[in-house]
Design an enzyme around this catalytic site. Structure first.
Site, PDB file in Angstrom:
ATOM      1  N   ASP A   7      -0.089  84.902 -15.468  1.00 57.68           N
ATOM      2  CA  ASP A   7      -0.296  83.591 -15.273  1.00 57.68           C
ATOM      3  C   ASP A   7       0.071  83.183 -13.742  1.00 57.68           C
ATOM      4  O   ASP A   7       1.093  83.164 -13.235  1.00 57.68           O
ATOM      5  CB  ASP A   7       0.614  82.714 -15.838  1.00 57.68           C
ATOM      6  N   GLU A  68      -5.223  84.211 -15.746  1.00 60.79           N
ATOM      7  CA  GLU A  68      -5.608  82.815 -15.753  1.00 60.79           C
ATOM      8  C   GLU A  68      -6.605  82.227 -14.558  1.00 60.79           C
ATOM      9  O   GLU A  68      -6.184  82.563 -13.363  1.00 60.79           O
ATOM     10  CB  GLU A  68      -4.425  81.591 -15.956  1.00 60.79           C
ATOM     11  N   ASP A 141       6.189  79.799 -18.048  1.00 61.87           N
ATOM     12  CA  ASP A 141       4.941  80.688 -17.315  1.00 61.87           C
ATOM     13  C   ASP A 141       4.959  81.765 -18.153  1.00 61.87           C
ATOM     14  O   ASP A 141       4.006  82.681 -18.337  1.00 61.87           O
ATOM     15  CB  ASP A 141       5.826  80.867 -15.933  1.00 61.87           C
TER      16      ASP A 141
END
Length: 222
Positions: A7, A68, A141
């Site tokens: 991420d 992502e 996160d």
């Protein structure tokens, strides 16, 4: 399949590693967050992220990498940092010969919770259940990275196998043109027969030079 999911972020970069295959229980390998001081110059922060990511790759030897997908928003500096970290991870994976897949946040939410509009609390709850964790991963996160890894195991694994099959077909047919078979009309003669027929025909004159025979010998064209 072992998936390393990221991420991306310059201040906080979530990283998660998950083992699993579609239809079977998933297992957590490791999860964490890479942090860099906001007051440091950007090049120094990017080097720090790269150094830690290198350790993650060496420690876990993943088979695939999921990241992502970056979306632009009103905070341009945040988007820039996210894109820069994404580039670092992609370069490292490519040098190791690992497939990289980008998943959208909506895709990840739908894969984990069944709804592309799920909030972070719902996603974190599902990640905790699916991985059989005693407590929810923190900060957000870290949970997002694990959700991304789960999404890739369930969805990206199939995409990678399809891509590998496509590349294998292209590799086998690369010496024979595009590899796409030409369509032959129904009832057409076999290729060998068509080839003999084509080569046995007398050569034609060049375009524009064919003229109909004169009706009378010696007649002059008008």
């Amino acid at each position: 399949m072992r998936v390393l999911a990221v991420d991306p972020g310059l201040t906080r970069c979530g990283v998660g590693v998950v083992d699993g295959v579609p239809g079977r229980k998933l297992s957590l390998v490791e999860v964490g967050v890479i942090r860099t001081p906001a007051g440091d110059p950007t090049p120094k922060r990017l080097v720090a992220v790269e150094d830690e990511m290198r350790q993650w790759f060496a420690r876990h030897r993943p088979e695939a990498v999921a990241i992502e997908r970056v979306f632009a928003d009103t905070n341009v500096s945040t988007v820039m940092g996210t894109a820069q970290v994404t580039g670092i991870v992609m370069i490292m994976a490519e040098r190791l010969g690992l497939p990289v897949t980008l998943h959208t946040p909506t895709e990840v939410k739908a894969a984990v919770s069944g709804s592309g509009r799920a909030d972070k609390a719902q996603v974190t709850t599902m990640v905790t259940r699916l991985l059989g964790l005693d407590s929810a991963p923190k900060p957000a996160d870290a949970a997002d990275a694990l959700a991304l890894a789960i999404c890739h195991v369930w969805r990206g694994g199939t995409q990678n196998r399809l891509e590998e099959a496509r590349l294998e077909v292209l590799a086998r047919t690369g010496s024979r043109g595009s590899g796409i078979p030409r369509r032959v009309p129904p009832g057409a003669a076999p290729p060998a027969q068509r080839l003999r027929a084509a080569t046995s025909q007398p050569p034609r004159n060049r375009v524009g030079t064919d003229r109909p025979p004169s009706p009378h010998p010696g007649a002059q064209p008008r």
